[in-house]
Write an enzyme that holds these catalytic residues in place. Structure first.
Site, mmCIF file in Angstrom:
data_model
loop_
_atom_site.group_PDB
_atom_site.id
_atom_site.type_symbol
_atom_site.label_atom_id
_atom_site.label_comp_id
_atom_site.label_asym_id
_atom_site.label_seq_id
_atom_site.Cartn_x
_atom_site.Cartn_y
_atom_site.Cartn_z
ATOM 1 N N ASP A 96 0.832 -1.208 0.000
ATOM 2 C CA ASP A 96 0.000 0.000 0.000
ATOM 3 C C ASP A 96 0.867 1.259 0.000
ATOM 4 O OD1 ASP A 96 -1.679 2.240 1.065
ATOM 5 O OD2 ASP A 96 -3.198 0.668 1.211
ATOM 6 N N ARG A 109 0.318 4.110 0.958
ATOM 7 C CA ARG A 109 0.122 5.011 2.115
ATOM 8 C C ARG A 109 0.949 4.603 3.323
ATOM 9 N NH1 ARG A 109 -6.161 4.075 2.513
ATOM 10 N NH2 ARG A 109 -5.320 1.971 2.236
ATOM 11 N N HIS A 114 -1.677 -3.030 8.240
ATOM 12 C CA HIS A 114 -2.306 -1.721 8.485
ATOM 13 C C HIS A 114 -3.813 -1.863 8.388
ATOM 14 C CE1 HIS A 114 -3.379 -0.676 4.227
ATOM 15 N NE2 HIS A 114 -2.408 -1.537 3.976
#
Length: 202
Positions: free
Chosen positions: A44, A46, A98
């Site tokens: 990811d 992010r 996450h």
């Protein structure tokens, strides 16, 4: 620079700023890498591994894939772990998931196209193993959040079962495997209390 030219502009600015702050930065970076940490995280965009723990390039060895999975058959992942343990001598392997992970959410839904579906089978096995707990949660958001945690715990156990990790422990190498999770909402890491080592299971 025909394609994505802004990235080259950004790179030049980054390199210039680095050397302005630290003229020896790149000279040091060319030396042998000797990180104490290995990070197994999600791909990811992010969740930038070095940045969220405040480490510079060269201070963390990183492997990322969809949903931070460590499959029994993934030669790529196993090779990275082997190099980290046997050659670099890392002391800590961190499996970090996450919340709001798209791969984890997909594993709660219907089958998707290949090859992603084959990859998600590793996660679907975690779902099946914890079906009663997940079904008891009040809604899809709670199940998604909890599965993000359960996946990290499963992957920590998987890392702890790898042959190269077991060999390191057998020869007395100091090596810990941790399970952490990152929250996109506040930028904070949370320790899931799943550390493994030859002399500790917590």
């Amino acid at each position: 620079m025909r394609y994505a030219p802004q990235l080259f502009v950004n790179n030049k600015r980054w390199a210039r700023e680095r050397t302005q702050v630290d003229p020896e930065f790149f000279t040091r970076l060319c030396g042998l890498q000797a990180p104490d940490y290995m990070w197994i995280g999600c791909a990811d965009s992010r969740v930038p591994a070095n940045e969220i723990v405040g480490l510079a390039p060269g201070e963390m060895f990183v492997h990322r894939n969809i949903a931070n999975i460590v499959p029994t058959t993934d030669v790529n992942c196993h090779s990275v772990v082997q190099y980290a343990v046997d050659t670099l001598g890392v002391e800590h392997i961190i499996v970090c998931g996450h919340y709001e992970c798209g791969g984890v959410r997909a594993a709660l839904g219907p089958a998707v196209a290949e090859p992603l579906e084959s990859w998600l089978q590793h996660l679907r096995m975690v779902v099946d193993a914890h079906r009663a707990e997940l079904d008891a949660l009040p809604d899809e958001a709670a199940r998604w959040r909890r599965l993000c945690e359960l996946n990290v715990l499963a992957q920590v156990r998987q890392v702890g079962s790898l042959a190269m990790v077991r060999r390191a422990w057998d020869r007395g190498q100091k090596l810990y495997v941790h399970g952490w999770i990152y929250d996109l909402h506040d930028g904070l890491l949370r320790d899931l209390g799943a550390t493994l080592a030859s002399d500790v299971v917590s």
